[in-house]
Design an enzyme around this catalytic site. Structure first.
Site: not given
Ligand code: PMP
Length: 323
Positions: A158
């Protein structure tokens, strides 16, 4: 959005919001050399609780490691800092944004000499795609932008700069009158939303894809898979096609920001009845129960924010007291 914010945690200290600034020469500003997390804190009967804090911190350190950044704080120190910030603000629920980034030393592309900084912001953040979205769902368009492949950028990380891809897709969707974009991967399969994972319901089975389709492996995605299996719903992880989406009975996004948001239509074609479907609704219900501590089975997902600060290192406090 930030009106109620008073404090920011920066490199080990809590500083007033207006003093939480960085220099224009920081590497991360120019090249996006940083990694971040988004974590939600929910209101539970016993006080605020952080949802899946451990999993988010795990991904934070893993993302940093992919980019060769060693976070100069231990996990328990970041967990403590997050709780302390929430406590100081007196928020009952909020969104938490830790960020680790390359600071100022050089603007050559090789960032290894740039210092590594860590900050944590928190702010109250309601439903990401609007209040009605959780119930009524959102209108989505398949983006003309493709999600980058993991050989182009580490999709499991991320990282700040990687979000330019999402921003292009989200802006395009918004300016075309949609609520959110759905990106395809380089093979033309369904990937994910600009900031969320996708699930479909077909023949009462929950379908989702995985890292082979360039998604960020969401913490919420994991939780929803567990909730579904515990409800006796079959979950199948496989490649999803555009045809799968159009013929789905239900579809929804998951993510820390969007929580569990139904998808009403894709490119103007309704999904199922064009309303929140029954499986989506029951998973949503389970999800919010788990996140707000109403389901004892999932208590292990929650990290309570103590009402009073507990010393991070009791031995140091004891030594100070002895002086
Ligand atoms: N995909 C992307 C590109 C994201 O930015 C996020 C948000 N973090 C998610 C999926 C979902 O991840 P999470 O459930 O860990 O927030």
């Amino acid at each position: 959005m930030f009106e109620e914010c008073q404090w920011v945690w920066m490199d080990g200290e809590i500083v007033p919001w207006r003093e939480a600034t960085v220099h224009v020469s920081v590497h991360a500003l120019h090249y996006g050399t940083g990694v971040f997390e988004g974590i939600r804190c929910y209101e539970a009967a016993q006080g605020p609780v952080l949802f899946c804090l451990d999993a988010h911190l795990e991904r934070f350190y893993a993302s940093a490691s992919v980019y060769g950044m060693r976070i100069p704080f231990a996990r328990h120190e970041l967990a403590y800092a997050i709780c302390e910030l929430i406590r100081r603000h007196g928020f009952t629920s909020c969104y938490v944004r830790p960020i680790c980034y390359r600071g100022s030393r050089t603007l050559g592309l090789l960032p290894d000499k740039c210092p590594i900084h860590v900050s944590i912001l928190i702010w109250p953040w309601g439903s990401y795609l609007g209040n009605a979205a959780l119930q009524d769902g959102v209108n989505v368009t398949i983006s003309s932008w493709t999600k980058f492949h993991s050989r182009m950028m580490p999709t499991a990380a991320k990282a700040c700069g990687q979000y330019l891809n999402s921003i292009l897709a989200a802006r395009e969707a918004f300016h075309e009158g949609y609520d959110e974009a759905l990106l395809l991967d380089t093979n033309g399969h369904i990937c994910e939303g600009s900031g969320e994972n996708i699930f479909l319901v077909k023949n009462k089975t929950l379908l989702t894809n995985d890292e082979r389709h360039s998604i960020l492996l969401g913490v919420t995605r994991n939780a929803v898979i567990t909730l579904a299996r515990d409800l006796g719903i079959a979950v199948e992880v496989r490649a999803l096609t555009v045809k799968d989406v159009h013929s789905a009975e239900e579809a929804f996004f998951t993510g820390t920001a969007v929580e569990l948001t139904p998808i009403r239509a894709v490119d103007g074609r309704p999904i199922g009845q064009g309303i929140r479907g029954p499986i989506t609704e029951s998973l949503q219900c389970r999800f919010f129960d788990a996140a707000s501590g109403n389901d004892p089975i999932y208590k292990g997902w929650l990290h309570p924010v103590p009402a009073a600060a507990k010393p991070l290192r009791p031995e140091l406090v004891a030594a100070e007291g002895a002086d």
